[in-house]
Enzyme design. Structure first.
Site, PDB file in Angstrom:
ATOM      1  CB  CYS A 169      68.437  62.598  19.749  1.00  0.00           C
ATOM      2  SG  CYS A 169      70.431  61.959  19.395  1.00  0.00           S
TER       3      CYS A 169
ATOM      4  CE  LYS B  91      73.417  54.853  21.069  1.00  0.00           C
ATOM      5  NZ  LYS B  91      72.308  55.785  21.960  1.00  0.00           N
TER       6      LYS B  91
ATOM      7  CG  ASP C  59      68.011  53.834  16.090  1.00  0.00           C
ATOM      8  OD1 ASP C  59      67.578  54.927  16.186  1.00  0.00           O
ATOM      9  OD2 ASP C  59      68.514  53.468  17.089  1.00  0.00           O
TER      10      ASP C  59
ATOM     11  NE  ARG D 162      62.936  59.428  25.735  1.00  0.00           N
ATOM     12  CZ  ARG D 162      62.269  58.456  25.735  1.00  0.00           C
ATOM     13  NH1 ARG D 162      63.101  57.259  25.860  1.00  0.00           N
ATOM     14  NH2 ARG D 162      61.118  58.362  26.122  1.00  0.00           N
TER      15      ARG D 162
ATOM     16  CB  VAL E 133      59.550  55.128  14.928  1.00  0.00           C
ATOM     17  CG1 VAL E 133      60.106  55.012  16.389  1.00  0.00           C
ATOM     18  CG2 VAL E 133      59.413  53.550  14.145  1.00  0.00           C
TER      19      VAL E 133
ATOM     20  NE  ARG F 176      63.833  60.107  21.772  1.00  0.00           N
ATOM     21  CZ  ARG F 176      65.161  59.406  21.437  1.00  0.00           C
ATOM     22  NH1 ARG F 176      65.226  58.454  21.175  1.00  0.00           N
ATOM     23  NH2 ARG F 176      66.332  60.192  21.585  1.00  0.00           N
TER      24      ARG F 176
END
Length: 423
Positions: free
Chosen positions: A117, A22, A306, A93, A328, A122
């Protein structure tokens, strides 16, 4: 609203194929705006995020042809709109990635500030700073980024923080700029390198992708071509973690173990027996309970953020205590409360989660809060006694292709409850 229903405590066993990545497919599709020639892209995953960016390109009069083999042909030769509307960008995003290509090829772009999300702040300031250094006039008005430039000029750009989408957006903007652009402190993620490989296949001149310094020599135009998207390393890691938590045995095909070294090392620490080939990974827990592991997330090649939620689910049922530190994103522990509903013993201290493993989780109704959090709840449900119901699974569909079909193929008892079905 659709839900996933899982009957737990069935060890995963068997073989499945990993889908295209993705996080590589989305910037590659955005980068297709840089060329006026047809481009064939294969190994595109069937995901909601892909549908969103395809819809966005379609609104710009980009011609898109899809076939049943996960191939897409993109032809942006007749593009007539430089506007990316809020109603699409707010859901994902990565839609902001059309900014660099539009500005570079057409000299203008109007892109909504992004959504996605709710896992932390961000901002896109690094994207904009880089393009301004290349000569763009950028204003933020009424929730939109409005950018103009006669022709972008090559520049030396030092990123204040490591940002994957920021690196990708600036790299795409630089492809058709005049002169040379150098990006320092660039993201090193494999998906950034895959994007560079795609652009080079169309005639771009990019070197250094996969390192912290990327050099782009601008050219006048890109051509057409064919490209095969890399496999999804996070989907790979998720199914490996699912096998660990269920004490099963699995073989994953069409993947790349070289992209998952930090994850594989941690999975081996749990007690998993792992073997790899060029494009496959096998994992066997021999029916044993996993051991808890300590993890600290950081940009690639360190342990990926992730995969943090999935490994927290593993620690929740592991032997011993594991400490997970998230460096992060500042708000990426929203799955903790849901795991606690299932019996997990997790204590939060700032950006650190201390997980004391319990022998059994118990099925419960839980709610997904973001993409990877939803994956952790699926894993917990697979390991839990009884039935787990996961609500708001549209998050899962953003990043996992046919997740219930693949898990069923491995022996899991999982099905989707349609939104109009009463329990």
């Amino acid at each position: 609203m659709e839900k996933l229903i899982i009957q737990g405590q069935n060890p995963l066993n068997g073989e499945i194929k990993i889908s295209g990545a993705k996080n590589a497919a989305l910037p590659i599709l955005a980068a297709s705006l840089l060329s006026n020639a047809p481009i064939q892209i294969s190994n595109i995953p069937h995901l909601q995020d892909v549908t969103t960016i395809v819809s966005l390109l379609g609104q710009m009069s980009v011609r898109i042809t899809l076939d049943e083999r996960s191939n897409i042909e993109v032809d942006a030769g007749r593009l007539d709109s430089f506007h990316a509307p809020y109603e699409l960008v707010r859901t994902m995003r990565a839609s902001v990635l059309v900014l660099g290509p539009l500005l570079s090829r057409f000299g203008e772009a109007e892109v909504s500030l992004p959504g996605g999300c709710a896992i932390g702040t961000r901002p896109v300031d690094q994207h904009l700073k880089g393009m301004q250094a290349m000569g763009a006039d950028i204003r933020i008005e009424n929730g939109y980024i409005r950018a103009k430039a006669k022709r972008l000029q090559g520049a030396t750009i030092v990123m204040d923080i490591v940002t994957v989408t920021g690196t990708e957006n600036i790299m795409m903007a630089a492809v058709l700029a005049k002169g040379q652009t150098i990006i320092h402190n660039a993201a090193r993620e494999p998906e950034v390198e895959d994007l560079a490989n795609f652009l080079n296949a169309l005639g771009a001149k990019i070197s250094g992708a996969g390192t912290s310094t990327i050099t782009i020599d601008g050219i006048d135009e890109l051509g057409g071509g064919r490209y095969h998207v890399m496999p999804d390393r996070i989907e790979t890691g998720t199914y490996l973690a699912a096998t660990v938590i269920t004490r099963g045995k699995i073989k994953l095909k069409n993947t790349r173990p070289d992209l998952l070294e930090s994850v594989l090392l941690k999975l081996e620490e749990t007690g998993a027996l792992i073997d790899t080939g060029t494009d496959w990974i096998s994992l066997d827990m021999k029916g044993n309970r996993p051991r808890a592991v300590n993890i600290s997330t950081a940009p690639y090649p360190a342990f990926p953020t992730d995969m943090q939620a999935q490994m927290m689910a593993v620690n929740a049922v592991a032997e011993g205590t594991g400490v997970i530190t998230e460096t992060v994103f500042e708000n990426r522990f929203m799955h903790v409360q849901e795991l606690q509903r299932m019996g997990a013993s997790i204590a939060l201290k700032g950006n650190t989660a201390i997980c004391s493993g319990t022998d059994k989780l118990h099925g419960a109704p839980v709610m997904a809060t973001d993409l990877r959090a939803s994956a952790s709840l699926v894993l917990a449900g697979l390991a839990a006694q009884g039935e787990t119901t996961i609500d708001r699974i549209y998050h899962i569909d953003r990043g996992y292709e046919c997740i219930e079909e693949k898990l069923t193929q491995l022996g899991a008892r999982i099905h989707r409850l349609p939104s109009d079905t009463k329990e």
